[in-house]
Write a protein that holds these residues in place. Sequence first.
Motif, short mmCIF file in Angstrom:
data_model
loop_
_atom_site.label_atom_id
_atom_site.label_comp_id
_atom_site.label_asym_id
_atom_site.label_seq_id
_atom_site.Cartn_x
_atom_site.Cartn_y
_atom_site.Cartn_z
N ARG A 132 -3.09 12.23 3.67
CA ARG A 132 -2.55 10.92 3.36
C ARG A 132 -1.26 10.61 4.11
O ARG A 132 -0.39 11.48 4.25
CB ARG A 132 -2.29 10.81 1.85
CG ARG A 132 -3.52 10.94 0.98
CD ARG A 132 -4.40 9.71 1.11
NE ARG A 132 -5.63 9.83 0.35
CZ ARG A 132 -6.79 10.21 0.86
NH1 ARG A 132 -6.87 10.53 2.15
NH2 ARG A 132 -7.88 10.27 0.12
N CYS B 91 0.87 -1.18 0.00
CA CYS B 91 0.00 0.00 0.00
C CYS B 91 0.90 1.23 0.00
O CYS B 91 1.80 1.33 0.83
CB CYS B 91 -0.89 -0.03 1.25
SG CYS B 91 -1.97 1.38 1.45
N ASP C 114 -9.90 6.06 -0.87
CA ASP C 114 -9.57 5.90 -2.30
C ASP C 114 -8.19 5.30 -2.49
O ASP C 114 -7.59 5.43 -3.55
CB ASP C 114 -9.67 7.25 -3.01
CG ASP C 114 -8.74 8.30 -2.42
OD1 ASP C 114 -8.04 8.00 -1.42
OD2 ASP C 114 -8.71 9.43 -2.95
N CYS C 115 -7.67 4.62 -1.45
CA CYS C 115 -6.32 4.05 -1.50
C CYS C 115 -6.38 2.53 -1.62
O CYS C 115 -6.96 1.86 -0.76
CB CYS C 115 -5.55 4.42 -0.22
SG CYS C 115 -5.34 6.20 0.03
N PRO C 116 -5.79 1.96 -2.68
CA PRO C 116 -5.76 0.50 -2.80
C PRO C 116 -4.79 -0.12 -1.81
O PRO C 116 -3.75 0.45 -1.49
CB PRO C 116 -5.29 0.28 -4.25
CG PRO C 116 -4.53 1.52 -4.59
CD PRO C 116 -5.18 2.64 -3.84
N HIS D 176 -7.92 6.41 9.00
CA HIS D 176 -8.34 5.29 8.16
C HIS D 176 -9.05 4.19 8.96
O HIS D 176 -9.31 3.12 8.43
CB HIS D 176 -7.13 4.67 7.45
CG HIS D 176 -6.06 4.21 8.40
ND1 HIS D 176 -4.98 5.00 8.73
CD2 HIS D 176 -5.92 3.06 9.10
CE1 HIS D 176 -4.22 4.34 9.58
NE2 HIS D 176 -4.76 3.17 9.83
N THR E 185 -3.27 -4.15 -0.49
CA THR E 185 -3.20 -5.60 -0.62
C THR E 185 -2.54 -6.17 0.63
O THR E 185 -1.49 -5.69 1.06
CB THR E 185 -2.40 -6.03 -1.86
OG1 THR E 185 -3.01 -5.48 -3.03
CG2 THR E 185 -2.36 -7.55 -1.99
N ARG F 222 -7.43 -7.82 -1.83
CA ARG F 222 -7.21 -6.48 -2.36
C ARG F 222 -8.46 -5.67 -2.08
O ARG F 222 -9.58 -6.10 -2.39
CB ARG F 222 -6.93 -6.55 -3.86
CG ARG F 222 -5.67 -7.35 -4.19
CD ARG F 222 -5.45 -7.47 -5.68
NE ARG F 222 -4.25 -8.25 -5.99
CZ ARG F 222 -3.84 -8.52 -7.23
NH1 ARG F 222 -4.56 -8.09 -8.26
NH2 ARG F 222 -2.75 -9.24 -7.42
N CYS F 223 -8.28 -4.52 -1.53
CA CYS F 223 -9.42 -3.71 -1.13
C CYS F 223 -9.08 -2.24 -1.24
O CYS F 223 -7.94 -1.86 -1.55
CB CYS F 223 -9.85 -4.06 0.30
SG CYS F 223 -8.52 -3.88 1.52
N GLN F 224 -10.07 -1.41 -0.98
CA GLN F 224 -9.89 0.04 -0.98
C GLN F 224 -10.15 0.57 0.43
O GLN F 224 -11.16 0.22 1.05
CB GLN F 224 -10.88 0.71 -1.94
CG GLN F 224 -10.66 0.40 -3.41
CD GLN F 224 -9.52 1.21 -4.01
OE1 GLN F 224 -8.64 0.66 -4.66
NE2 GLN F 224 -9.54 2.51 -3.79
N VAL F 225 -9.25 1.39 0.92
CA VAL F 225 -9.46 2.10 2.17
C VAL F 225 -9.56 3.57 1.79
O VAL F 225 -8.56 4.19 1.45
CB VAL F 225 -8.32 1.85 3.17
CG1 VAL F 225 -8.55 2.64 4.45
CG2 VAL F 225 -8.21 0.36 3.49
N ALA G 140 -13.18 -2.70 5.23
CA ALA G 140 -12.55 -3.55 4.22
C ALA G 140 -12.30 -4.95 4.76
O ALA G 140 -12.53 -5.95 4.07
CB ALA G 140 -11.24 -2.91 3.76
#
Length: 232
Positions: free
Chosen positions: A79, A27, A113-115, A34, A117, A108-111, A41
Amino acid sequence: MYWNQAEDPDTITVPDDIVDLSFALDCRQLPVDHAYGLAAALLAVCPWMAAEPGIAIHGVHVAGSQNGWERPAHGTGNRLQVSRRTKLTLRAPRARVAELLAALPGIRCQVGDCPLTVGVGKVRPLSKETTLFARHVAAAPGETPQADESAFLHATAATLAALDIRMRKALCGRALALATPQGPILTRSLLLADLSGTESLRLQQHGLGPHRLLGCGIFIPHKGIDAVTSNG
């Protein structure tokens, strides 16, 4: 004559009924705040965690400054820069360890708008350290950011006493709000020192207060209260 012999840390056995699971993380960035996004997620993959009282999700922690980068202000719009060494950590009952180690790697997910894994995980025991730190402890309902810290500490002492833990030295930090769809959750950081070894392990096992899936009330070892007071 009264003689209270301090516990020898080497004689304390760390129980394995509650452990930490540390997962590699791919990430590049995460929102500073977050907690809710990360919990959502992970719950999408393992929804049973919502009903498991022993599960807690540590917030992803990044150093305050690195290579000239300064940690941005708290909030969902700012961020964090996540390094390859950064880990995703969950605190979990031993009975759930195998399930989590099998379910989470590769997701794999989104937190926000951040991908993100999740990589391979490994088990870590709780700590024997007797100075512990929680980045977030949920404040009492109705408490405001302007409330006196003494009220927070008084309520904390009472909660700890119910766990048979004596609060000897404590420092709490400034109030921060965790964003959720139901509204903000007010929290404070909390450092506790001079715990006994038994108290330290009990606190790590039980945590303090609600919202454990949002990273609240999870205690980790700290280098000591002196470093905090000398820099404060």
